[in-house]
Design an enzyme around this catalytic site. Structure first.
Site, PDB file in Angstrom:
ATOM      1  N   ASP A  45       1.008  -1.131   0.057  1.00  0.00           N
ATOM      2  CA  ASP A  45      -0.061  -0.038  -0.061  1.00  0.00           C
ATOM      3  C   ASP A  45       0.854   1.217   0.027  1.00  0.00           C
ATOM      4  O   ASP A  45       1.511   1.550   1.018  1.00  0.00           O
ATOM      5  CB  ASP A  45      -0.807  -0.009   1.262  1.00  0.00           C
ATOM      6  CG  ASP A  45      -1.850   1.105   1.221  1.00  0.00           C
ATOM      7  OD1 ASP A  45      -2.851   1.114   0.752  1.00  0.00           O
ATOM      8  OD2 ASP A  45      -1.404   2.292   1.897  1.00  0.00           O
ATOM      9  N   TYR A  50       2.866  10.031  -0.356  1.00  0.00           N
ATOM     10  CA  TYR A  50       3.847   9.278   0.691  1.00  0.00           C
ATOM     11  C   TYR A  50       5.182   9.607   0.132  1.00  0.00           C
ATOM     12  O   TYR A  50       6.422   9.338   0.868  1.00  0.00           O
ATOM     13  CB  TYR A  50       3.620   7.731   0.975  1.00  0.00           C
ATOM     14  CG  TYR A  50       2.294   7.246   1.673  1.00  0.00           C
ATOM     15  CD1 TYR A  50       1.635   8.119   2.127  1.00  0.00           C
ATOM     16  CD2 TYR A  50       2.083   5.885   1.613  1.00  0.00           C
ATOM     17  CE1 TYR A  50       0.346   7.732   2.714  1.00  0.00           C
ATOM     18  CE2 TYR A  50       0.920   5.584   2.064  1.00  0.00           C
ATOM     19  CZ  TYR A  50       0.012   6.516   2.735  1.00  0.00           C
ATOM     20  OH  TYR A  50      -1.256   6.073   3.067  1.00  0.00           O
ATOM     21  N   HIS A 108      -7.678   9.276  -1.973  1.00  0.00           N
ATOM     22  CA  HIS A 108      -7.120   9.187  -0.774  1.00  0.00           C
ATOM     23  C   HIS A 108      -8.166   9.774   0.484  1.00  0.00           C
ATOM     24  O   HIS A 108      -8.087   9.024   1.542  1.00  0.00           O
ATOM     25  CB  HIS A 108      -5.847   9.998  -0.744  1.00  0.00           C
ATOM     26  CG  HIS A 108      -4.925   9.478   0.170  1.00  0.00           C
ATOM     27  ND1 HIS A 108      -3.524   9.635   0.016  1.00  0.00           N
ATOM     28  CD2 HIS A 108      -4.932   8.948   1.644  1.00  0.00           C
ATOM     29  CE1 HIS A 108      -2.922   9.132   1.076  1.00  0.00           C
ATOM     30  NE2 HIS A 108      -3.788   8.824   2.032  1.00  0.00           N
TER      31      HIS A 108
END
Ligand SMILES: NC(=O)c1ccc[n+]([C@@H]2O[C@H](COP(=O)([O-])OP(=O)(O)OC[C@H]3O[C@@H](n4cnc5c(N)ncnc54)[C@H](OP(=O)(O)O)[C@@H]3O)[C@@H](O)[C@H]2O)c1
Length: 278
Positions: A45, A50, A108
């Site tokens: 994931d 990120y 998200h």
């Protein structure tokens, strides 16, 4: 270690546990993800935000396991919800990963104040039709957000990824997702390892099952039909987290683990109706 799978509502298979990669960046992150794949993880994931799609992709490509045996998830950031930006963002995620396609891409956060999540959803639908994404889903979506994208596009997400751990058991959202055939994934499934061993009755459970508090909580997710994606940089912890398919919690213990809700124990101040994450 073969991780069992579920069939999603679009017919694709998804592993029952995955590796979270938030904060696994750079070469160290790449090596941690590679270790995890060697240990048996098949669901990874990541997210555009990120800033580690590059490291994750490098790890996957370095292992020599056929691409189709690894299930890669990424996520569309809030600042890319406009249709044209969303399409480019998805193409960029795939390019950063150095792969041909994503197994799963999620919106998200719904960012309802921005109000563009239906446009973003249409972009995911169209990229799925182009073969860039195998399965499409959402993250942090409440029932009203799910109802809106489904009614406006006719397409139901395969997955909803939400914060879930024993302090935030999410019974109502789980039931809602299941009612629509949506598989729920748990983010921060370990409450970031902030003292699961202090949950009421946990010491007795550790003794009874011969497993750690973390393993018992992961098993609770799995028996709830939820896919946990624990993050672990440490290879010993990565391995321990996979060893949750060789025991079964009884019904009483399952109920007890979800019986200590404490909404104050949220990892981020994350009411999806007000939290805007760009
Ligand atoms: N969709 C979203 O909005 C959203 C939000 C947050 C997170 N996520 C995803 O969910 C993933 C997991 O959530 P998270 O990273 O917030 O937290 P988490 O998985 O609940 O906890 C991670 C922490 O637990 C530790 N840990 C892991 N296994 C352990 C074990 N067996 N014993 C003791 N400690 C252990 C890790 O240590 P080490 O790393 O040092 O080994 C790390 O400090 C993220 O990485 C990300 O992929 C998604």
């Amino acid at each position: 270690m073969d991780v069992p799978t579920y069939e999603l509502n679009d017919g694709n298979l998804i592993p029952q546990i995955g590796l979270g990669t938030y904060s696994l960046n750079g070469y160290e992150g790449r090596d941690a993800v590679a270790n995890a794949i060697r240990a048996g993880y098949r669901l990874i994931d990541t997210a555009f935000n990120y800033e580690n799609e590059g490291a994750v992709g490098a790890a996957i490509r370095s292992i020599g396991i056929p691409r189709e045996q690894i299930f890669v998830t990424s996520k569309l950031p809030g600042r890319h919800h406009r249709y044209d930006l969303a399409v480019k963002s998805i193409e960029e995620s795939i390019a950063r990963l150095g792969l041909e396609y994503l197994d799963l891409h999620l919106i998200h956060w719904p960012n309802p104040k921005t109000g563009l999540y239906v446009e973003a959803w249409q972009a995911l639908i169209d990229c799925q039709k182009r073969g860039l994404i195998r399965s499409i889903g959402v993250s942090n979506f409440l029932p009203e957000h799910l109802e809106r994208i489904i009614s406006e596009t006719g397409v139901t997400p395969a997955v909803n990824q939400i914060q879930r751990h024993p302090y935030i058991p999410q019974d109502a959202q789980l039931q809602f997702d299941a009612g629509l055939g949506i598989r729920t994934e748990a983010w921060s499934p370990l409450y970031r390892a902030r003292g699961l061993e202090t949950l009421p009755g946990m010491a007795a459970l550790e003794e009874k099952y011969g497993k750690s508090a973390v393993q018992i909580v992961l098993r609770w997710h799995i028996q709830s039909g939820v896919i946990p994606i624990p993050k672990a940089a440490n290879p010993v912890r990565q391995q321990a987290n996979l060893h949750v398919f060789d025991f079964e919690l009884d019904a009483e213990d399952m109920a007890a683990l979800g019986a200590n809700p404490d909404p104050a124990k949220t990892v981020v101040e994350g009411n999806p109706n007000t939290h805007e994450e760009m």
